[in-house]
Design a protein around this motif. Sequence first.
Motif, short mmCIF file in Angstrom:
data_model
loop_
_atom_site.label_atom_id
_atom_site.label_comp_id
_atom_site.label_asym_id
_atom_site.label_seq_id
_atom_site.Cartn_x
_atom_site.Cartn_y
_atom_site.Cartn_z
N ALA A 1 0.89 -1.50 -0.04
CA ALA A 1 -0.08 0.06 0.16
C ALA A 1 0.77 1.38 -0.03
O ALA A 1 0.47 2.40 -0.47
CB ALA A 1 -0.95 -0.04 1.20
N ASN A 2 2.19 1.30 0.46
CA ASN A 2 2.84 2.46 0.83
C ASN A 2 4.31 2.34 0.10
O ASN A 2 4.58 3.41 -0.28
CB ASN A 2 3.09 2.73 2.30
CG ASN A 2 1.73 2.93 2.89
OD1 ASN A 2 0.93 3.97 2.87
ND2 ASN A 2 1.28 1.79 3.55
N THR A 3 4.77 1.29 -0.04
CA THR A 3 6.15 1.30 -0.69
C THR A 3 6.46 0.31 -1.80
O THR A 3 7.28 -0.47 -2.05
CB THR A 3 7.23 1.19 0.53
OG1 THR A 3 7.05 -0.22 1.08
CG2 THR A 3 7.16 2.46 1.32
N PRO A 4 5.36 0.25 -2.53
CA PRO A 4 5.51 -0.81 -3.80
C PRO A 4 6.88 -0.64 -4.69
O PRO A 4 7.11 -1.82 -5.25
CB PRO A 4 4.30 -0.58 -4.48
CG PRO A 4 3.76 0.53 -4.29
CD PRO A 4 4.30 1.22 -2.89
N ASP A 5 7.41 0.49 -4.82
CA ASP A 5 8.28 0.86 -5.58
C ASP A 5 9.82 0.37 -5.02
O ASP A 5 10.63 0.39 -5.60
CB ASP A 5 8.28 2.18 -5.81
CG ASP A 5 8.48 3.01 -4.70
OD1 ASP A 5 8.00 2.72 -3.78
OD2 ASP A 5 9.13 4.27 -4.86
N ARG A 6 9.80 -0.27 -3.61
CA ARG A 6 11.30 -0.47 -3.10
C ARG A 6 10.91 -2.12 -2.82
O ARG A 6 9.82 -2.38 -2.91
CB ARG A 6 11.01 0.14 -1.75
CG ARG A 6 10.89 1.64 -1.69
CD ARG A 6 10.87 1.98 -0.29
NE ARG A 6 10.67 3.32 0.00
CZ ARG A 6 10.52 3.88 1.08
NH1 ARG A 6 10.66 3.45 2.17
NH2 ARG A 6 10.06 5.41 1.02
N PRO A 7 11.93 -2.73 -2.90
CA PRO A 7 12.06 -4.22 -2.59
C PRO A 7 11.56 -4.62 -1.12
O PRO A 7 11.42 -3.54 -0.21
CB PRO A 7 13.67 -4.58 -2.28
CG PRO A 7 14.27 -3.31 -3.17
CD PRO A 7 13.44 -2.10 -2.93
N TYR A 8 10.60 -5.47 -1.08
CA TYR A 8 10.00 -5.74 0.28
C TYR A 8 10.95 -5.94 1.44
O TYR A 8 11.87 -7.26 1.15
CB TYR A 8 9.00 -6.89 0.01
CG TYR A 8 8.27 -7.46 1.37
CD1 TYR A 8 7.53 -6.49 2.11
CD2 TYR A 8 8.13 -8.70 1.69
CE1 TYR A 8 7.15 -6.91 3.16
CE2 TYR A 8 7.59 -9.20 2.74
CZ TYR A 8 6.94 -8.36 3.86
OH TYR A 8 6.25 -8.60 4.65
#
Length: 290
Positions: free
Chosen positions: A199-206
């Motif tokens: 929801a908030n940081t989809p552009d970063r690796p999990y």
Amino acid sequence: MSHWTLDDIPWESFDAARVDPELLRIIKAAALTERNSGHYSKYLCNVFRDDPVFCAKAETWAEEEVRHGDALGRWAEMADPSFDFQATFARFVDGYVIPTDVETSIRGSRSGEMVARCIVETGTSSFYSALRDATDEPVLRDICRRIAGDEFRHFKLFYTTLKRYLDREAISRRRRVLVALGRMQESEDDELAFAYHCANTPDRPYDRAASSRAYAARAFQHYRLNHVERGSAMVLKAAGLAPHGRLGRLFSGALWRYLRFRLWRLGDEIRAANDHGRPTRPGSPGSAAA
């Protein structure tokens, strides 16, 4: 159980000026997990496959959980027009799969399963009560009020079913306590962390640990003592212990101290959240005055 629909929510009262951007982050994550909770009905109906009365109620429960997610998702889209709830939910369920193809409960018995479900509903009822009291955005406050009420009724459904199965299975009080404590420890599992990430940081690796800390820092600081006291009484009831009296005071006090300790450990995350959102209210667990 619940009789409200999305049309009953006063969407026209939405006030963008009262949206807390950091609260919005956890609402987005909550919308995903609520919407996904409906899948658990398949799991429950497999476990209780010869109990059509309970399965019918489980299906109704699932419909209400989906409604919770849809309500929160719609509010999040109003608060942040760039947020696409359906696309985000699709990304979430693609990466987080609930195992539903089972024949027996992972808790070892149907009674144990109901204890675990009671713990989940205790957590969500307390969570939405805390968010209801934390926000002054009128639509979100109304949604959280409705959801908190539903989750409390869900607790009663599972507790009533628990009592019925205890007559058949007679699991020990020790086992009930162990299941309850085990499910409480699972409250910070991968589901919430991954939902926060999607929801908030989809552009970063999990990063599971980072996402879990970010969610906890924003969610835990909204709890007050009354939320913890009510939740602790529900936990003890599900575990087969006296919810009031000395034990209740000891247990709620321990939970409250644990929460404050977690907030202290999450101090850097909380300060970062408050730097970007509205300041923590004086006297709250996350403030210097607490």
